[in-house]
Scaffold this motif. Structure first.
Motif: not given
Length: 411
Positions: A289-291, A295-297, A339-342, A409-411
C-alpha cells in the motif's frame, strides 16, 4: 574510539536490506524470543494466581498491576531512555525480567509462593518490560534508515501477531503435558536468549545536543515536542480515541459472546484466533500500500474497516460472525499502529524519542481503564449492542476529522 567505530559500522548497515542488517536481525530475534516468553507469562501467571486464590478479583488485580508501569513510569522511562545508552537499558531491564521470573520459578519449586510475592514480582517484570520496549523502539531509527521504518515495523507486527496466534496453543500443550515449573522454565530460557542477542547489537549513543538538563526540564521538553509536532500530534490524538473505543469492546466482548450469544469456551478460542488473522493480512499488505498511497491517507481510509468491524458486531449472532468482525477490525488496527510507530520514529528527533514515546504510551494506556469501566457500567444498565453503535460513531468522527489535517496528505 569504540563509539566512533560503532557509529561507522551502523552507518554502513542502515541503508542495506533489512534481512542483511545484522543489528536488525539481532533486534528481530530478541523480539521473537521476548514475545514467546510473554505468551508463557500471560497464560501461566493468571493460572497460578487462580490456583492460589480461586479469586477473579486477584486475577484482575494482577492485570491492573501489569498496566500500572505504563501509567506511573511512562515519562520517567522516556527521560532515562533519552539520557542513557539504550543498549545498556535493554540489557539491564532484561536482567531484571530474568530475576523476576527466576524468583517465581524458585517460589514454585520450594512451594513458598504467595499472592503478594506474585504481585511484587509481576510489577518488577512489567516495569522492566516497559523500560525495555521504550528503549527497543527508540533504538530502531538508529539501526535502520528512515525509508525502512514502516517496513521494519510491519515485520515486527507480523511476527507479533503470528506468535499471539500460535503461542497460546503451544504454551497450553506444554502446560498440560508438564507443570507450572517447567513451563515457567521455558520463559526463563527465552529471556536468557534475549540477553545474548541484545548484548550482540551495536547501538550508537544518543546525541544529547550538548545539554544536560534537570529531570523536569527534560520531561517538559518531551511534552512540548509532542504538542508542537503537528504531524505527530494528529495521529496521537486519533489513536488515543481509537484505543478508547477498543478498550470499550475488549471490556465487554467476552461477556457479550458468552452471556448474550451463548458462545462455548472452545468457540471463544476459535473466535479470537480468527480475529488475529486480520492482523497478519494488515502487516503483509501495508508494504504494498505504501508504494502507491501516502501513509496519512492509508491511516485515514483504513478506519473504514474498523467502522465495518464494529458495525458487524451490532448484528452478530454467532462466534463466527464475531470472529469475522474482529478480523476486519484487527486488520485496520494493525495498519494504524504500524504507521503510527513509523511516524513517531521518523518525525521525532532521536534524542527526544524516548520521552515522546513515554508520554504517548502513558496517555494511551490511561484510556484503557476508562474504557473498561465505562463498558462494565454500560452493560449493567443498557443493551450491549448499543455500545457497539457508540464505537462506530467514535470511529466515524475520527475518520471525518482526519480529512481536515495536514497529516492526511503526509507520505
Amino acid at each position: 574510539m569504540e563509539a566512533s567505530k560503532i557509529h561507522t559500522e551502523n552507518d554502513q548497515q542502515r541503508n542495506i536490506s533489512l534481512w542483511k542488517n545484522s543489528n536488525f536481525l539481532l533486534l528481530w530475534g530478541a523480539n521473537v524470543t521476548s514475545l514467546f516468553g510473554l505468551q508463557v507469562y500471560m497464560i501461566v501467571m493468571p493460572l497460578i494466581i487462580y490456583d492460589l486464590s480461586k479469586s477473579a478479583l486477584a486475577m484482575s488485580t494482577m492485570r491492573m498491576i501489569e498496566i500500572l508501569p505504563n501509567i506511573l513510569l511512562g515519562i520517567v522511562a522516556g527521560v532515562i531512555v533519552d539520557r542513557l545508552s539504550r543498549k545498556k537499558i535493554m540489557t539491564v531491564t532484561v536482567v531484571f525480567q530474568w530475576l523476576s521470573i527466576a524468583g517465581i520459578l524458585l517460589l514454585l519449586l520450594f512451594q513458598g509462593i504467595q499472592l503478594w510475592s506474585l504481585f511484587l514480582l509481576g510489577f518488577i517484570f512489567s516495569s522492566s518490560g516497559y523500560f525495555f520496549l521504550n528503549a527497543y523502539h527508540s533504538s530502531i531509527p538508529q539501526l535502520i534508515s528512515k525509508e525502512q521504518l514502516t517496513d521494519a515495523n510491519a515485520k515486527f507486527s507480523f511476527v507479533d501477531t503470528m506468535i499471539r496466534m500460535i503461542g497460546p496453543g503451544i504454551v497450553g500443550f506444554v502446560l498440560a503435558a508438564t507443570s507450572f515449573q517447567k513451563t515457567v522454565s521455558i520463559q526463563l530460557i527465552c529471556i536468557s536468549a534475549m540477553f545474548v542477542l541484545i548484548r550482540l547489537i551495536k547501538v550508537p549513543l544518543v546525541d544529547q545536543k550538548g545539554k544536560q538538563n534537570s529531570f523536569w526540564i527534560d520531561v517538559k521538553e518531551g511534552i512540548m515536542e509532542l504538542i508542537g509536532n503537528k504531524v505527530l500530534l494528529t495521529p496521537t490524538v486519533a489513536i488515543l480515541l481509537i484505543n478508547l473505543s477498543s478498550s470499550i469492546i475488549i471490556g465487554i466482548l467476552l461477556f457479550f459472546a458468552v452471556d448474550i450469544i451463548g458462545v462455548s469456551e472452545s468457540e471463544v478460542g476459535l473466535m479470537l484466533s480468527l480475529g488475529a488473522i486480520g492482523g497478519l493480512f494488515g502487516a503483509l499488505l501495508l508494504k504494498k500500500l505504501v508504494r502507491h498511497f501516502p501513509r496519512g491517507k492509508i491511516f485515514t481510509y483504513v478506519l473504514v474497516f474498523e467502522f465495518i468491524g464494529y458495525g458487524i458486531l451490532v448484528f452478530a449472532n454467532s462466534w463466527l460472525v464475531i470472529g469475522m468482525a474482529l478480523a476486519i477490525r484487527t486488520f485496520a488496527v494493525t495498519i494504524v499502529n504500524i504507521i503510527y510507530l513509523a511516524f513517531r520514529q521518523e518525525f521525532t528527533p532521536n534524542h527526544l524519542l524516548g520521552r515522546v514515546a513515554g508520554t504517548t504510551s502513558m496517555l494511551m494506556k490511561l484510556a484503557m481503564p476508562v474504557g473498561f469501566l465505562f463498558a462494565g457500567l454500560w452493560a449493567e444498565w443498557l443493551p450491549v449492542r448499543h455500545l457497539f453503535v457508540l464505537t462506530t460513531i467514535i470511529v466515524s468522527l475520527i475518520f471525518i476529522s482526519l480529512f481536515r489535517t495536514r497529516f492526511y496528505n503526509i507520505a
